[in-house]
Design a protein around this motif. Structure first.
Motif, short mmCIF file in Angstrom:
data_model
loop_
_atom_site.label_atom_id
_atom_site.label_comp_id
_atom_site.label_asym_id
_atom_site.label_seq_id
_atom_site.Cartn_x
_atom_site.Cartn_y
_atom_site.Cartn_z
N LEU A 24 51.86 -71.42 -116.70
CA LEU A 24 52.84 -72.31 -116.10
C LEU A 24 54.10 -71.55 -115.70
O LEU A 24 54.64 -71.75 -114.60
N ALA A 27 53.34 -69.44 -112.66
CA ALA A 27 53.28 -70.27 -111.45
C ALA A 27 54.68 -70.65 -110.98
O ALA A 27 54.98 -70.61 -109.78
N ASN A 69 40.41 -81.07 -112.87
CA ASN A 69 40.90 -80.49 -114.13
C ASN A 69 40.10 -81.01 -115.32
O ASN A 69 39.70 -80.25 -116.22
N GLY A 269 46.82 -72.93 -112.34
CA GLY A 269 47.61 -73.54 -113.40
C GLY A 269 47.23 -73.10 -114.79
O GLY A 269 47.84 -73.56 -115.78
N THR A 281 49.81 -79.98 -116.59
CA THR A 281 51.13 -79.55 -116.11
C THR A 281 51.01 -78.25 -115.32
O THR A 281 51.67 -78.07 -114.29
N GLY A 282 50.18 -77.35 -115.79
CA GLY A 282 49.94 -76.11 -115.06
C GLY A 282 49.26 -76.37 -113.73
O GLY A 282 49.57 -75.73 -112.72
N THR A 283 48.33 -77.32 -113.71
CA THR A 283 47.64 -77.67 -112.47
C THR A 283 48.61 -78.23 -111.45
O THR A 283 48.49 -77.96 -110.25
N ALA A 285 51.78 -77.45 -111.14
CA ALA A 285 52.49 -76.28 -110.60
C ALA A 285 51.57 -75.50 -109.66
O ALA A 285 52.00 -75.01 -108.61
N GLY A 286 50.28 -75.39 -110.03
CA GLY A 286 49.32 -74.69 -109.19
C GLY A 286 49.14 -75.38 -107.84
O GLY A 286 49.00 -74.71 -106.81
#
Length: 330
Positions: A24, A27, A69, A269, A281-283, A285-286
């Motif tokens: 995260l 990213a 995801n 992400g 949350t990472g996805t 941002a990705g």
């Protein structure tokens, strides 16, 4: 004192390494760097208005990536290649049911959710009950959907978005942000709660980490995997409805661009393709990072073919990286 100092330094260095490997954080840093590059290439690229426009496009991708995801987190090479077809089908169904009328928004949403969930259910049953590999099953489903849409529409725009849907997606809704942004944030909250605060979320991680151990612990592995694909279909359907509101009408291939992009956003992400590790949350941002990359390539006047080559190459690099760092689990 010297030993204690060395120990504290080692702890600090370890903490720094952990932060440096945080997907995260990486990213977010890349987003900042790319915004700076874009602003250098085209002054005004990093303006608030431009970031808002990019966020709308990222929200469309991010909603598709939410279902992707879940499927990937469930492990066993669980990638859903049919999401593009479901997005296209949902956009066509929503446009024809709405036909430009606000009164038909709810029936259109229910129709699309039912269709997306059913297609995902078929994918899940084929994979878990009949043992068809996920790549083969979902790619086959994508072919069926694409053929069906070509026969039905023959590539001609079909249906119209309701004015209220178009306003929800593109116009300020609350605090100056369009409704699609709030919907995406709501999806993020829902995903975070489900994955970290419910037994269903814990079971997803357990299955993705070690399917055999999860089965021995009494977790209904097949049922949960079927549900993950059903959710993927429903999220893709929601995205298809929103894309209709964004564009005003639908094409038979409007969802094609989301197949590879949704996978890349998930991996960017930090979700491991082996499953069992990662967070939405990472996805999110990705997804924004990927849309930002697309926008910069467009600024450089790179054609669609060049962009697709870069996306495919990015996916291959990520596959190689994750394949080397963590073996796929059986």
């Amino acid at each position: 004192m010297t030993m204690m100092s060395h120990k504290n330094t080692a702890i600090a260095n370890n903490a720094l390494v952990v932060w440096a490997k945080n997907p995260l954080l990486i990213a977010l840093l890349l987003i900042i760097a790319l915004l700076a590059v874009g602003n250098f290439l085209s002054p005004g690229f990093a303006s608030l208005d431009q970031i808002l426009r990019l966020s709308i496009v990222a929200a469309l991708l991010g909603i598709v990536a939410a279902g992707q995801n879940l499927v990937i987190l469930g492990g066993r090479e669980g990638i859903d290649l049919s999401v593009g077809g479901v997005v296209s089908l949902a956009a066509v169904l929503a446009g024809n049911v709405m036909d430009g009328s606000n009164a038909n928004i709810i029936p259109a949403i229910l129709t699309c959710l039912a269709a997306g969930g059913f297609i995902g259910l078929l994918n899940g049953v084929g994979i878990t009950i009949f043992g068809i590999p996920p790549l083969v099953m979902t790619l086959g489903m994508l072919g069926v959907l694409q053929g069906l849409l070509v026969v039905i529409r023959n590539g001609i725009p079909s249906g119209l978005s309701a004015p209220a849907l178009a306003s929800f997606v593109t116009q300020p809704f609350l605090l100056g942000l369009p409704g699609i942004i709030w919907l995406w944030l709501g999806v993020g909250v829902l995903m975070a709660f489900m994955l970290t605060r419910t037994s269903f979320g814990y079971r997803i991680y357990a299955i993705g980490s070690n399917e055999n151990a999860a089965f021995m612990a009494g977790i209904p592995v097949k049922t949960i995997r079927i549900l993950l694909f059903a959710f993927s279909g429903m999220f893709a359907a929601v995205a298809g409805i929103c894309i209709l509101g964004y564009s005003g009408s639908s094409f038979a291939n409007v969802g094609d661009r989301y197949m590879l992009s949704s996978i890349i956003a998930v991996v960017l992400g930090g979700t491991a393709l082996a499953g069992g590790t990662g967070a939405y949350t990472g996805t999110m941002a990705g997804a924004f990072l990927l849309v930002l990359m697309q926008s910069i390539l467009t600024t450089l006047n790179m054609g669609e073919a060049g962009r697709q080559i870069i996306f495919g190459s990015t996916l291959l690099i990520l596959l190689l990286f994750y394949g080397r760092s963590k073996a796929l689990r059986g």
